[in-house]
Design a protein around this motif. Structure first.
Motif, PDB file in Angstrom:
ATOM      1  N   UNK A  52       0.833  -1.209   0.000  1.00  0.00           N
ATOM      2  CA  UNK A  52       0.000   0.000   0.000  1.00  0.00           C
ATOM      3  C   UNK A  52       0.866   1.256   0.000  1.00  0.00           C
ATOM      4  N   UNK A  53       1.943   1.225   0.788  1.00  0.00           N
ATOM      5  CA  UNK A  53       2.831   2.397   0.828  1.00  0.00           C
ATOM      6  C   UNK A  53       3.482   2.634  -0.529  1.00  0.00           C
ATOM      7  N   UNK A  54       3.914   1.559  -1.200  1.00  0.00           N
ATOM      8  CA  UNK A  54       4.525   1.712  -2.516  1.00  0.00           C
ATOM      9  C   UNK A  54       3.496   2.162  -3.552  1.00  0.00           C
ATOM     10  N   UNK A  55       2.250   1.690  -3.427  1.00  0.00           N
ATOM     11  CA  UNK A  55       1.192   2.173  -4.314  1.00  0.00           C
ATOM     12  C   UNK A  55       1.019   3.684  -4.169  1.00  0.00           C
ATOM     13  N   UNK A  56       1.064   4.159  -2.939  1.00  0.00           N
ATOM     14  CA  UNK A  56       0.888   5.600  -2.711  1.00  0.00           C
ATOM     15  C   UNK A  56       2.051   6.398  -3.290  1.00  0.00           C
ATOM     16  N   UNK A  57       3.274   5.846  -3.175  1.00  0.00           N
ATOM     17  CA  UNK A  57       4.434   6.526  -3.761  1.00  0.00           C
ATOM     18  C   UNK A  57       4.250   6.686  -5.264  1.00  0.00           C
ATOM     19  N   UNK A  58       3.831   5.611  -5.932  1.00  0.00           N
ATOM     20  CA  UNK A  58       3.643   5.670  -7.381  1.00  0.00           C
ATOM     21  C   UNK A  58       2.468   6.565  -7.756  1.00  0.00           C
ATOM     22  N   UNK A  59       1.381   6.506  -6.984  1.00  0.00           N
ATOM     23  CA  UNK A  59       0.196   7.288  -7.342  1.00  0.00           C
ATOM     24  C   UNK A  59       0.426   8.785  -7.173  1.00  0.00           C
ATOM     25  N   UNK A  60       1.314   9.170  -6.252  1.00  0.00           N
ATOM     26  CA  UNK A  60       1.606  10.600  -6.103  1.00  0.00           C
ATOM     27  C   UNK A  60       2.315  11.158  -7.327  1.00  0.00           C
ATOM     28  N   UNK A  61       3.016  10.299  -8.045  1.00  0.00           N
ATOM     29  CA  UNK A  61       3.737  10.760  -9.236  1.00  0.00           C
ATOM     30  C   UNK A  61       2.926  10.598 -10.513  1.00  0.00           C
ATOM     31  N   UNK A  62       2.143   9.513 -10.595  1.00  0.00           N
ATOM     32  CA  UNK A  62       1.484   9.201 -11.867  1.00  0.00           C
ATOM     33  C   UNK A  62      -0.031   9.072 -11.754  1.00  0.00           C
ATOM     34  N   UNK A  63      -0.576   9.267 -10.569  1.00  0.00           N
ATOM     35  CA  UNK A  63      -2.025   9.204 -10.416  1.00  0.00           C
ATOM     36  C   UNK A  63      -2.504   7.824 -10.019  1.00  0.00           C
ATOM     37  N   UNK A  64      -3.582   7.804  -9.251  1.00  0.00           N
ATOM     38  CA  UNK A  64      -4.114   6.535  -8.760  1.00  0.00           C
ATOM     39  C   UNK A  64      -4.667   5.665  -9.886  1.00  0.00           C
ATOM     40  N   UNK A  65      -5.307   6.287 -10.866  1.00  0.00           N
ATOM     41  CA  UNK A  65      -5.889   5.518 -11.964  1.00  0.00           C
ATOM     42  C   UNK A  65      -4.799   4.792 -12.747  1.00  0.00           C
TER      43      UNK A  65
END
Length: 311
Positions: free
Chosen positions: A226-239
């Motif tokens: 979940x933490x790594x998902x948040x790192x990626x989503x902050x840069x490229x968006x959750x979708x």
């Protein structure tokens, strides 16, 4: 002996109660980084309680240990702990806790060696499937592409972490999805999540009957993703991150009605597609500070008699 037993009881109570305390509410899914910190503080408190109990028990049982532990302390402080009137129980408790400590070290060493063996094997297989070209160095590239019919992407931790993806994954990941996968794995590497996984696995395997260690291992596997998902989503968006997860895993049946070993993937995708608001900054700070104060409790229990004697 009273202080040693109090520390032992504190560690045992927290080992049983910590999973329930941390699992209340949905704040862990909203703030996985804070949840990782809280879990580490809880486990550190349990281990610290046992370590202090072992130290005071050994000091009560053997004069040599007592001389080292209380060497700079005034005579009144030593008397406050009543170390010389505990019989053989202090030695038995100290030996038992020392054996647990040695077993913990052995489990951690075994886990690290197994992980190193797996990593060396996977890197050797990677060199076979993707030989180095002239001028290239092992681990020199953060991204390695392999021929493969299945869409796969995995992370090779180490001093130079690498993301390995198959050609099928490259074909299926569109737009910024490949960059999002790379950012996800870079989040693992920067936070050294592999060490958290090793430590939690060592404790859970060494002491499978202690609830806090089993819950610690299970939560680490979930929260680091979940933490790594948040790192990626902050840069490229959750979708973008959610679509990348779907593209990589939809052929494995994880999104079907039947449960699978990767059943957490649909939950991760749903979390990305329907995000809940983050906790306020004040609440995050309060949770972080409260967790940091938990390891202070066994220290206070251990030092209260001495502080009273000095006061």
């Amino acid at each position: 002996m009273v202080v040693s037993l109090a520390l032992l009881l504190l560690g045992a109570l927290l080992a049983v109660a910590a999973p329930r305390l941390v699992s209340r509410g949905d704040w862990r899914e909203r703030e996985p980084v804070v949840a990782l910190w809280v879990w580490q503080c809880m486990v550190a408190t349990v281990l610290l309680s046992f370590a202090l109990s072992m130290t005071l028990s050994a000091a009560a049982a053997w004069q040599l240990v007592r001389g080292h532990v209380f060497a700079p302390a005034p005579h009144g402080v030593v008397e406050a702990y009543a170390l010389g009137s505990n019989g053989p129980w202090s030695a038995l408790l100290a030996v038992a806790l020392a054996c647990c400590g040695l077993w913990t070290g052995a489990m951690l060493t075994r886990e690290i060696r197994r992980a190193q063996t797996r990593h060396r094997k996977r890197r050797a297989e990677l060199l076979v499937r993707a030989p180095l070209l002239p001028g290239e160095e092992p681990g020199g590239e953060p991204l390695v592409v392999l021929e493969g019919e299945r869409p796969e992407a995995w992370w090779l931790p180490g001093s130079t972490p690498q993301l390995v993806v198959t050609t099928s994954a490259v074909r299926r990941l569109k737009g910024l999805q490949l960059d999002a996968v790379l950012a996800h794995e870079e989040g693992h590497a920067r936070a050294r999540h592999d060490w958290l996984l090793h430590c939690s696995a060592a404790l859970a395997n060494g002491f499978p009957q202690i609830p806090v260690f089993a819950a610690f291992r299970d939560e680490m596997h979930r929260l680091v993703e979940l933490a790594a998902d948040d790192v990626a989503s902050r840069r490229f968006g959750r979708l973008t991150v959610a679509l990348a997860l779907v593209e990589l895993n939809e052929d494995r049946g994880v999104f079907g009605p039947c449960p699978t070993p990767d059943a957490e993937l649909p939950q991760r995708v749903n979390r990305l597609l329907a995000p809940v608001p983050r906790l306020t900054t004040g609440r995050r700070l309060r949770l972080t500070a409260a967790a940091a104060l938990v390891p202070v409790i066994p220290l206070l229990v251990a030092f209260v008699p001495g502080l009273r004697a000095l006061g």
